[in-house]
Design a protein around this motif. Structure first.
Motif, PDB file in Angstrom:
ATOM      1  N   ASP A 137       0.861  -1.182   0.000  1.00 41.79           N
ATOM      2  CA  ASP A 137       0.000   0.000   0.000  1.00 41.79           C
ATOM      3  C   ASP A 137       0.896   1.231   0.000  1.00 41.79           C
ATOM      4  O   ASP A 137       1.634   1.469   0.954  1.00 41.79           O
ATOM      5  CB  ASP A 137      -0.888  -0.023   1.255  1.00 41.79           C
ATOM      6  CG  ASP A 137      -1.959   1.059   1.256  1.00 41.79           C
ATOM      7  OD1 ASP A 137      -1.651   2.179   0.831  1.00 41.79           O
ATOM      8  OD2 ASP A 137      -3.083   0.778   1.704  1.00 41.79           O
ATOM      9  N   ARG A 139      -0.136   4.411  -0.306  1.00 40.35           N
ATOM     10  CA  ARG A 139      -0.839   5.622   0.103  1.00 40.35           C
ATOM     11  C   ARG A 139      -0.215   6.196   1.380  1.00 40.35           C
ATOM     12  O   ARG A 139       0.543   5.505   2.073  1.00 40.35           O
ATOM     13  CB  ARG A 139      -2.319   5.316   0.353  1.00 40.35           C
ATOM     14  CG  ARG A 139      -3.078   4.799  -0.859  1.00 40.35           C
ATOM     15  CD  ARG A 139      -4.501   4.422  -0.467  1.00 40.35           C
ATOM     16  NE  ARG A 139      -4.502   3.380   0.555  1.00 40.35           N
ATOM     17  CZ  ARG A 139      -5.534   3.087   1.341  1.00 40.35           C
ATOM     18  NH1 ARG A 139      -6.657   3.784   1.239  1.00 40.35           N
ATOM     19  NH2 ARG A 139      -5.455   2.114   2.231  1.00 40.35           N
ATOM     20  N   TYR A 144      -3.894   4.547   5.008  1.00 37.13           N
ATOM     21  CA  TYR A 144      -3.703   3.120   5.293  1.00 37.13           C
ATOM     22  C   TYR A 144      -4.371   2.741   6.609  1.00 37.13           C
ATOM     23  O   TYR A 144      -5.014   1.692   6.727  1.00 37.13           O
ATOM     24  CB  TYR A 144      -2.208   2.814   5.340  1.00 37.13           C
ATOM     25  CG  TYR A 144      -1.840   1.426   5.808  1.00 37.13           C
ATOM     26  CD1 TYR A 144      -1.818   0.354   4.925  1.00 37.13           C
ATOM     27  CD2 TYR A 144      -1.489   1.193   7.140  1.00 37.13           C
ATOM     28  CE1 TYR A 144      -1.457  -0.918   5.355  1.00 37.13           C
ATOM     29  CE2 TYR A 144      -1.130  -0.075   7.576  1.00 37.13           C
ATOM     30  CZ  TYR A 144      -1.115  -1.130   6.676  1.00 37.13           C
ATOM     31  OH  TYR A 144      -0.767  -2.394   7.109  1.00 37.13           O
ATOM     32  N   HIS A 148      -7.276  -0.928   4.700  1.00 40.35           N
ATOM     33  CA  HIS A 148      -6.351  -1.409   3.686  1.00 40.35           C
ATOM     34  C   HIS A 148      -6.625  -2.874   3.378  1.00 40.35           C
ATOM     35  O   HIS A 148      -7.366  -3.544   4.104  1.00 40.35           O
ATOM     36  CB  HIS A 148      -4.895  -1.232   4.141  1.00 40.35           C
ATOM     37  CG  HIS A 148      -4.604  -1.838   5.480  1.00 40.35           C
ATOM     38  ND1 HIS A 148      -4.714  -1.130   6.656  1.00 40.35           N
ATOM     39  CD2 HIS A 148      -4.239  -3.094   5.846  1.00 40.35           C
ATOM     40  CE1 HIS A 148      -4.416  -1.911   7.684  1.00 40.35           C
ATOM     41  NE2 HIS A 148      -4.122  -3.117   7.216  1.00 40.35           N
ATOM     42  N   ALA A 152      -1.516  -6.139   3.900  1.00 39.48           N
ATOM     43  CA  ALA A 152      -0.704  -5.229   3.093  1.00 39.48           C
ATOM     44  C   ALA A 152       0.313  -4.486   3.953  1.00 39.48           C
ATOM     45  O   ALA A 152       0.021  -4.071   5.078  1.00 39.48           O
ATOM     46  CB  ALA A 152      -1.595  -4.232   2.367  1.00 39.48           C
ATOM     47  N   ASN A 154       2.581  -1.087   4.426  1.00 39.55           N
ATOM     48  CA  ASN A 154       2.397   0.318   4.070  1.00 39.55           C
ATOM     49  C   ASN A 154       3.742   1.014   3.993  1.00 39.55           C
ATOM     50  O   ASN A 154       4.433   1.179   4.993  1.00 39.55           O
ATOM     51  CB  ASN A 154       1.502   1.023   5.090  1.00 39.55           C
ATOM     52  CG  ASN A 154       1.310   2.506   4.783  1.00 39.55           C
ATOM     53  OD1 ASN A 154       1.381   3.340   5.659  1.00 39.55           O
ATOM     54  ND2 ASN A 154       1.061   2.835   3.525  1.00 39.55           N
ATOM     55  N   TYR A 176      -0.709  -1.007  -4.704  1.00 39.00           N
ATOM     56  CA  TYR A 176      -2.020  -0.410  -4.966  1.00 39.00           C
ATOM     57  C   TYR A 176      -2.106   0.933  -4.260  1.00 39.00           C
ATOM     58  O   TYR A 176      -1.327   1.247  -3.353  1.00 39.00           O
ATOM     59  CB  TYR A 176      -3.158  -1.336  -4.508  1.00 39.00           C
ATOM     60  CG  TYR A 176      -3.334  -1.446  -3.012  1.00 39.00           C
ATOM     61  CD1 TYR A 176      -4.167  -0.565  -2.311  1.00 39.00           C
ATOM     62  CD2 TYR A 176      -2.673  -2.430  -2.286  1.00 39.00           C
ATOM     63  CE1 TYR A 176      -4.333  -0.667  -0.939  1.00 39.00           C
ATOM     64  CE2 TYR A 176      -2.832  -2.543  -0.913  1.00 39.00           C
ATOM     65  CZ  TYR A 176      -3.663  -1.665  -0.244  1.00 39.00           C
ATOM     66  OH  TYR A 176      -3.811  -1.763   1.126  1.00 39.00           O
ATOM     67  N   CYS A 177      -3.096   1.735  -4.703  1.00 31.19           N
ATOM     68  CA  CYS A 177      -3.286   3.053  -4.090  1.00 31.19           C
ATOM     69  C   CYS A 177      -4.769   3.372  -4.032  1.00 31.19           C
ATOM     70  O   CYS A 177      -5.558   2.555  -3.569  1.00 31.19           O
ATOM     71  CB  CYS A 177      -2.471   4.125  -4.814  1.00 31.19           C
ATOM     72  SG  CYS A 177      -2.751   4.207  -6.604  1.00 31.19           S
ATOM     73  N   ARG A 178      -5.172   4.538  -4.518  1.00 29.26           N
ATOM     74  CA  ARG A 178      -6.542   5.017  -4.306  1.00 29.26           C
ATOM     75  C   ARG A 178      -7.509   4.637  -5.410  1.00 29.26           C
ATOM     76  O   ARG A 178      -8.706   4.847  -5.268  1.00 29.26           O
ATOM     77  CB  ARG A 178      -6.518   6.548  -4.177  1.00 29.26           C
ATOM     78  CG  ARG A 178      -5.692   7.037  -3.008  1.00 29.26           C
ATOM     79  CD  ARG A 178      -5.289   8.486  -3.215  1.00 29.26           C
ATOM     80  NE  ARG A 178      -4.540   9.006  -2.081  1.00 29.26           N
ATOM     81  CZ  ARG A 178      -3.715  10.034  -2.169  1.00 29.26           C
ATOM     82  NH1 ARG A 178      -3.528  10.646  -3.331  1.00 29.26           N
ATOM     83  NH2 ARG A 178      -3.063  10.463  -1.096  1.00 29.26           N
ATOM     84  N   SER A 185       0.582   3.994  -7.428  1.00 30.22           N
ATOM     85  CA  SER A 185       0.999   2.595  -7.588  1.00 30.22           C
ATOM     86  C   SER A 185       1.790   2.403  -8.879  1.00 30.22           C
ATOM     87  O   SER A 185       2.739   1.610  -8.923  1.00 30.22           O
ATOM     88  CB  SER A 185      -0.217   1.665  -7.562  1.00 30.22           C
ATOM     89  OG  SER A 185      -1.121   1.968  -8.599  1.00 30.22           O
ATOM     90  N   TYR A 206      -7.991   0.639  -3.508  1.00 30.14           N
ATOM     91  CA  TYR A 206      -8.680   0.331  -2.250  1.00 30.14           C
ATOM     92  C   TYR A 206     -10.173   0.642  -2.293  1.00 30.14           C
ATOM     93  O   TYR A 206     -10.985  -0.190  -1.855  1.00 30.14           O
ATOM     94  CB  TYR A 206      -8.024   1.085  -1.088  1.00 30.14           C
ATOM     95  CG  TYR A 206      -8.766   0.872   0.219  1.00 30.14           C
ATOM     96  CD1 TYR A 206      -8.685  -0.334   0.906  1.00 30.14           C
ATOM     97  CD2 TYR A 206      -9.594   1.865   0.743  1.00 30.14           C
ATOM     98  CE1 TYR A 206      -9.384  -0.552   2.075  1.00 30.14           C
ATOM     99  CE2 TYR A 206     -10.302   1.658   1.913  1.00 30.14           C
ATOM    100  CZ  TYR A 206     -10.188   0.450   2.582  1.00 30.14           C
ATOM    101  OH  TYR A 206     -10.902   0.229   3.740  1.00 30.14           O
TER     102      TYR A 206
END
Length: 220
Positions: A137, A139, A144, A148, A152, A154, A176-178, A185, A206
């Motif tokens: 992750d 983000r 997070y 999440h 994952a 962070n 991954y991100c938003r 990502s 996410y």
């Protein structure tokens, strides 16, 4: 016109499409999909004045795309009821389809990383069941903490280069991100591959995972 489609429904669909027919409103929806936020923060994230952001948010609220709740003295905006994320995802898929028609993947700097190195939600679920995949992750930490993907790690993107040693060796990394409008990502995958690691990015993000009703975790 199909006899099964009532004219009034078409009018309603057109009104909803008209509400979303502004890039600032779509951007605000994407930021709201990440977490509940007050208008001041949304205006900052979208690069809008407070008055402009408020006007767009009122349009979204009238159409039912967003809702509000009071938290002390603050008014927080959140997604409205209904498949808002599904709608955004569908629009993104169609936009990418049109982009692919107009430009070849090799010259499309936005679509190329996801097409060459992307992994779908369905494929990720299968890979997680088999093991051998590390979820990353990228983000910010506070996002997070709010939620999440299970298991994952962070590491925010801006810290990734200096923390590559924290990633397990010999496993494929899925960053991954938003969501589809976020490039964190993709940038992470580029960085990881440049460093000799095997990495792919989740084609969705996410909010899409959450909207699908899949299991999530929260920090603390």
């Amino acid at each position: 016109m199909s006899d099964s489609i009532q004219p009034q429904i078409l009018v309603e669909i057109a009104e909803l499409a008209r509400t979303l027919g502004h890039a600032h409103r779509v951007a605000l929806l994407c930021h709201i999909s990440e977490e509940e936020r007050p208008v001041e923060k949304l205006a900052e994230l979208a690069g809008l004045s407070l008055a402009n952001a408020s006007q767009h948010l009122q349009n979204l609220k009238r159409a039912g795309f967003v809702d509000t709740r009071r938290d002390g003295k603050r008014i927080l905006y959140r997604l409205g009821s209904g498949p808002v994320m599904v709608l955004l995802g569908g629009l993104q898929q169609f936009a990418e389809f049109k982009r692919a028609e107009l430009r070849q993947v090799v010259v499309d700097s936005f679509a190329q990383p996801s097409r060459l190195h992307g992994i779908s939600r369905e494929e990720l679920l299968l890979r997680l069941a088999d093991g051998g995949v590390t979820l990353l992750d990228v983000r910010p930490e506070h996002e997070y903490a709010l939620g999440h993907l299970p298991g994952a790690l962070n590491i925010p993107l801006e810290e990734l280069q200096g923390r590559l040693g924290e990633l397990p060796q010999g496993q494929q990394i899925v960053a991954y991100c938003r969501g589809p409008y976020c490039v964190l990502s993709r940038d992470a995958v580029t960085m990881l591959r440049t460093s000799g690691l095997t990495a792919r990015c989740l084609e969705s993000g996410y909010p899409d995972w959450l909207a699908a009703g899949l299991k999530v975790e929260k920090a603390g």
